[in-house]
Motif scaffolding. Structure first.
Motif, PDB file in Angstrom:
ATOM      1  N   ASP A  18      -6.854  -8.531   4.867  1.00  0.00           N
ATOM      2  CA  ASP A  18      -5.925  -7.760   5.159  1.00  0.00           C
ATOM      3  C   ASP A  18      -4.594  -8.478   5.263  1.00  0.00           C
ATOM      4  N   ASP A  19      -4.520  -9.688   5.102  1.00  0.00           N
ATOM      5  CA  ASP A  19      -3.109 -10.459   5.183  1.00  0.00           C
ATOM      6  C   ASP A  19      -2.429  -9.816   3.921  1.00  0.00           C
ATOM      7  N   VAL A  60       6.967  -1.643   0.629  1.00  0.00           N
ATOM      8  CA  VAL A  60       5.577  -1.562   0.165  1.00  0.00           C
ATOM      9  C   VAL A  60       4.819  -2.828   0.444  1.00  0.00           C
ATOM     10  N   PRO A  61       4.069  -2.857   1.385  1.00  0.00           N
ATOM     11  CA  PRO A  61       3.280  -4.051   1.710  1.00  0.00           C
ATOM     12  C   PRO A  61       1.940  -4.237   0.870  1.00  0.00           C
ATOM     13  N   ILE A  62       1.760  -5.131   0.202  1.00  0.00           N
ATOM     14  CA  ILE A  62       0.276  -5.050  -0.532  1.00  0.00           C
ATOM     15  C   ILE A  62      -0.256  -6.436  -0.084  1.00  0.00           C
ATOM     16  N   SER A  63      -1.529  -6.100   0.278  1.00  0.00           N
ATOM     17  CA  SER A  63      -2.492  -7.126   0.861  1.00  0.00           C
ATOM     18  C   SER A  63      -3.351  -7.859   0.027  1.00  0.00           C
ATOM     19  N   HIS A  64      -3.695  -9.182   0.345  1.00  0.00           N
ATOM     20  CA  HIS A  64      -4.599 -10.063  -0.440  1.00  0.00           C
ATOM     21  C   HIS A  64      -5.741  -9.390  -0.887  1.00  0.00           C
ATOM     22  N   GLY A  65      -6.566  -8.382  -0.132  1.00  0.00           N
ATOM     23  CA  GLY A  65      -7.541  -7.737  -0.440  1.00  0.00           C
ATOM     24  C   GLY A  65      -7.447  -6.930  -1.856  1.00  0.00           C
ATOM     25  N   SER A  66      -6.362  -6.137  -1.831  1.00  0.00           N
ATOM     26  CA  SER A  66      -6.055  -5.320  -2.882  1.00  0.00           C
ATOM     27  C   SER A  66      -5.716  -6.141  -4.212  1.00  0.00           C
ATOM     28  N   LEU A  67      -5.088  -7.165  -4.039  1.00  0.00           N
ATOM     29  CA  LEU A  67      -4.670  -8.074  -5.024  1.00  0.00           C
ATOM     30  C   LEU A  67      -6.192  -8.781  -5.568  1.00  0.00           C
ATOM     31  N   ASP A  68      -7.055  -9.136  -4.682  1.00  0.00           N
ATOM     32  CA  ASP A  68      -8.422  -9.721  -5.327  1.00  0.00           C
ATOM     33  C   ASP A  68      -9.209  -8.783  -5.894  1.00  0.00           C
ATOM     34  N   HIS A  69      -9.220  -7.525  -5.686  1.00  0.00           N
ATOM     35  CA  HIS A  69      -9.801  -6.656  -6.565  1.00  0.00           C
ATOM     36  C   HIS A  69      -9.360  -6.527  -7.794  1.00  0.00           C
ATOM     37  N   TYR A  70      -7.754  -6.220  -7.783  1.00  0.00           N
ATOM     38  CA  TYR A  70      -7.029  -6.302  -9.016  1.00  0.00           C
ATOM     39  C   TYR A  70      -7.462  -7.132  -9.912  1.00  0.00           C
ATOM     40  N   PHE A  71      -7.161  -8.425  -9.492  1.00  0.00           N
ATOM     41  CA  PHE A  71      -7.383  -9.637 -10.567  1.00  0.00           C
ATOM     42  C   PHE A  71      -8.631  -9.709 -10.964  1.00  0.00           C
ATOM     43  N   ARG A  72      -9.514  -9.484 -10.000  1.00  0.00           N
ATOM     44  CA  ARG A  72     -10.918  -9.304 -10.461  1.00  0.00           C
ATOM     45  C   ARG A  72     -11.201  -8.593 -11.733  1.00  0.00           C
ATOM     46  N   PRO A 120      -9.521   0.392  -3.202  1.00  0.00           N
ATOM     47  CA  PRO A 120      -9.153  -1.030  -2.666  1.00  0.00           C
ATOM     48  C   PRO A 120      -7.666  -1.452  -3.368  1.00  0.00           C
ATOM     49  N   GLN A 121      -7.025  -0.722  -4.089  1.00  0.00           N
ATOM     50  CA  GLN A 121      -5.765  -1.275  -4.590  1.00  0.00           C
ATOM     51  C   GLN A 121      -4.687  -0.328  -3.814  1.00  0.00           C
ATOM     52  N   MET A 122      -5.173   0.650  -3.256  1.00  0.00           N
ATOM     53  CA  MET A 122      -4.098   1.514  -2.392  1.00  0.00           C
ATOM     54  C   MET A 122      -3.673   0.876  -1.271  1.00  0.00           C
ATOM     55  N   MET A 123      -2.176   0.917  -0.941  1.00  0.00           N
ATOM     56  CA  MET A 123      -1.650   0.083   0.339  1.00  0.00           C
ATOM     57  C   MET A 123      -2.250   0.958   1.369  1.00  0.00           C
ATOM     58  N   ALA A 124      -2.049   0.477   2.720  1.00  0.00           N
ATOM     59  CA  ALA A 124      -2.508   0.867   3.819  1.00  0.00           C
ATOM     60  C   ALA A 124      -1.506   2.169   4.323  1.00  0.00           C
ATOM     61  N   ASP A 171       7.645   7.179   6.446  1.00  0.00           N
ATOM     62  CA  ASP A 171       7.645   7.511   4.790  1.00  0.00           C
ATOM     63  C   ASP A 171       6.269   7.916   4.473  1.00  0.00           C
ATOM     64  N   ASP A 172       5.211   7.740   5.287  1.00  0.00           N
ATOM     65  CA  ASP A 172       3.716   7.961   5.018  1.00  0.00           C
ATOM     66  C   ASP A 172       3.656   9.482   4.479  1.00  0.00           C
ATOM     67  N   ALA A 173       4.102  10.243   5.232  1.00  0.00           N
ATOM     68  CA  ALA A 173       3.706  11.991   4.927  1.00  0.00           C
ATOM     69  C   ALA A 173       3.865  12.283   3.698  1.00  0.00           C
ATOM     70  N   ALA A 174       5.065  12.019   3.207  1.00  0.00           N
ATOM     71  CA  ALA A 174       5.324  12.524   1.744  1.00  0.00           C
ATOM     72  C   ALA A 174       4.509  11.991   0.771  1.00  0.00           C
ATOM     73  N   ARG A 175       3.758  10.883   0.852  1.00  0.00           N
ATOM     74  CA  ARG A 175       2.819  10.363  -0.196  1.00  0.00           C
ATOM     75  C   ARG A 175       1.423  10.273  -0.061  1.00  0.00           C
ATOM     76  N   PHE A 176       0.854  10.537   1.242  1.00  0.00           N
ATOM     77  CA  PHE A 176      -0.605  10.391   1.569  1.00  0.00           C
ATOM     78  C   PHE A 176      -0.819  11.615   2.014  1.00  0.00           C
ATOM     79  N   ILE A 177      -2.231  12.177   1.503  1.00  0.00           N
ATOM     80  CA  ILE A 177      -3.057  13.275   1.873  1.00  0.00           C
ATOM     81  C   ILE A 177      -4.522  13.251   2.385  1.00  0.00           C
ATOM     82  N   ASP A 178      -4.785  14.106   3.123  1.00  0.00           N
ATOM     83  CA  ASP A 178      -6.117  13.744   3.520  1.00  0.00           C
ATOM     84  C   ASP A 178      -6.645  15.001   2.756  1.00  0.00           C
ATOM     85  N   HIS A 179      -7.962  14.421   2.134  1.00  0.00           N
ATOM     86  CA  HIS A 179      -8.852  15.471   1.270  1.00  0.00           C
ATOM     87  C   HIS A 179     -10.213  15.074   1.246  1.00  0.00           C
TER      88      HIS A 179
END
Length: 511
Positions: free
Chosen positions: A160-161, A178-190, A367-371, A378-386
């Motif tokens: 989560d760093d 746009v903050p990107i975590s090490h966890g997201s990048l770890d999944h991506y590069f794998r 896992p690649q989605m930013m938190a 800024d979140d309201a226009a780009r995130f939804i609950d479904h």
């Protein structure tokens, strides 16, 4: 104790260091550094950053042109455990100040161009400026490049760093962090390691600026394999095949605009780029005609169209070009974007907010989605609950093909890609309205090569294009400056009494 993220960016560099210690890690112009040399340099720069009087940084601004120090600064920041905030020295001071403040940068690593840019922001931040050659140091709280002892070893990263913070265009004129975590990048590069066969003898291009997230693909795909990264200067496009041949380049990655530029220079001759074995394009819609020409010029290369907003960590889909099959699967002559990465779910959202099986707005979770954005507003226009889950709305309309892949159909809103930059047309409108004498503005796009360019219509006092452009350069990056400006007494209106942007776009397309 936290498990080491083997595919966190700096862990990938350490893997390359173990594989190719004496091999070239990076070449910029005529200057090349080995993995050992770049590692030692990054450890020294990390020590200087940690010696900041403000304490260990949580975010470091790397404000430098594409040179050895910029790349070393990125690596050094990751070594400290802080988040990298790559910045462009040529950006307007207002924009740079907003980004530094939004990301809460507490120390800046800069070259001479970066120092000049930082001075214009009028911010008082500690600065590490290796190889300082000019200017008045009294303007800054300068930290010697050797201010502290070199770091003994890179600090480990937790999932989560934050690894880096990049900025995209915002409709209010305020860039969105746009903050990107090490966890997201770890999944991506794998996933990248599983998809591609990169090896120590590969030579990667690095064609984009370092504040563009595709640069992270270049650097850490290459470094994870012990391969070399070569920065691509602007003059290389005068004869790109010659540059690729001279560097023995095997992996190319750029925006699709590079195809049209290479064609105009006569570089897309059949078999003109025989050393390439991988070619990647992202950041704009990729045309089938461009891809076919590139494939003919690089017949030994597998060509892929990669897609993904910054918020989903570099790229989230990929389609491998087939001269026989891909044109048949295209929509409006655009290469399909492929399938969504393993470990993610996606849905196509229709205009009524319901899931569609065939066509709709692409929404992704995984896992690649930013938190969330730096500014939660800024979140309201780009995130939804479904269906009980949180999804990122890309704003892109896609169509599901019979083979399960996705085809890009266009933007749902007024956000567009211009030369690889994402921009809200409303941001350009806002900037133009601030120009002297302008009352209102409407920015539209028109086709230009394989992409689009901006055309402005405005009301108020007529002004010369040069005067408007000069004012806009104070707030907009040069790549986002409109190509034409048209004064109107009044805007055309549609049946709903709204500005008829479609009509303006049709006028713009006529020239």
């Amino acid at each position: 104790m936290h498990a080491t993220l083997r595919n966190a960016p700096h862990e990938r560099f350490l893997r390359g260091l173990a594989t190719s210690p004496k091999g070239t890690a990076l070449r910029v112009g005529a200057e090349a550094v080995s993995y050992e040399e770049l590692h030692e340099l990054a450890l020294r720069r990390a020590g200087a950053l940690l010696a900041s009087p403000t304490g260990p940084p949580r975010a470091v601004g790397v404000l430098a042109a594409k040179g050895i120090e910029a790349y070393a600064g990125i690596l050094a920041t990751l070594y400290t455990g802080a988040a990298v905030v790559p910045l462009h020295p040529d950006f307007p001071a207002v924009r740079t100040r907003r980004m530094l403040q939004a990301s809460r940068v507490s120390v800046v690593l800069a070259d001479d161009a970066g120092l000049s840019a930082l001075a214009e922001t009028e911010l008082d931040l500690p600065v590490v400026a290796p190889g300082r050659t000019g200017g008045a140091d009294s303007r800054f709280r300068m930290l010697p490049a050797e201010a502290g002892p070199a770091l003994d070893a890179p600090r480990p990263a937790r999932a989560d760093d934050l690894a880096y913070v990049l900025f995209t265009s915002g409709s209010t004129g305020r860039p969105k962090g746009v903050p990107i975590s090490h966890g997201s990048l770890d999944h991506y590069f794998r996933l990248m390691d599983g998809r591609y066969d990169f090896a120590p003898d590969d030579v990667f291009s690095q064609a984009t600026e370092v504040n563009f997230d595709c640069a992270m693909f270049d650097l850490f795909c290459a470094w994870g394999a012990g391969a070399a990264v070569h920065a691509v200067p602007a003059q290389a496009y005068l004869d790109l095949p010659a540059f690729i041949a001279e560097r023995k380049m095997t992996v190319w990655f750029s925006t699709p605009s590079a195809v049209a530029l290479t064609r105009r220079r006569g570089g897309l001759r059949p078999d003109s780029m025989p050393t390439l074995r991988w070619s990647f394009f992202a950041g704009e819609a990729l045309l089938c005609s461009d891809t076919d020409d590139w494939q003919a010029a690089a017949p030994g290369s597998a060509v892929e169209n990669l897609y993904g907003p910054t918020e989903l960590t570099i790229t989230i889909t990929g389609h491998r070009w087939s001269s026989e099959l891909s044109p048949k699967q295209s929509v409006n002559g655009i290469v399909p974007i492929g399938t969504v990465h393993e470990g993610h779910d996606h849905l196509l959202l229709s205009e009524d907010g319901k899931a569609s099986g065939k066509e709709g707005e692409l929404c992704v979770t995984g896992p690649q989605m930013m938190a969330g954005y730096l500014n939660p507003a800024d979140d309201a226009a780009r995130f939804i609950d479904h269906s009980g889950r949180r999804w990122y709305r890309t704003g892109d309309r896609v169509r599901r093909l019979d083979n399960g892949e996705l085809a890009y159909c266009g933007r749902l809103d007024a956000q567009v890609q211009v030369q690889g930059w994402r921009v809200e047309l409303a941001e350009v409108d806002d900037a133009i309205r601030a120009c002297d004498g302008v009352i209102d503005a409407a920015t539209v796009t028109r086709p230009a090569g394989s992409g689009v360019e901006l055309v402005v219509y405005y009301t108020g006092v007529p002004a010369s294009p040069d005067v408007l452009a000069r004012q806009l350069r104070q707030v907009l990056p040069s790549g986002l400056l409109p190509r034409q400006y048209h004064h109107l007494d009044a805007f055309p209106l549609n049946a709903n009494r709204k500005v008829d942007r479609r009509k303006l776009a049709e006028q713009a397309a006529k020239g």
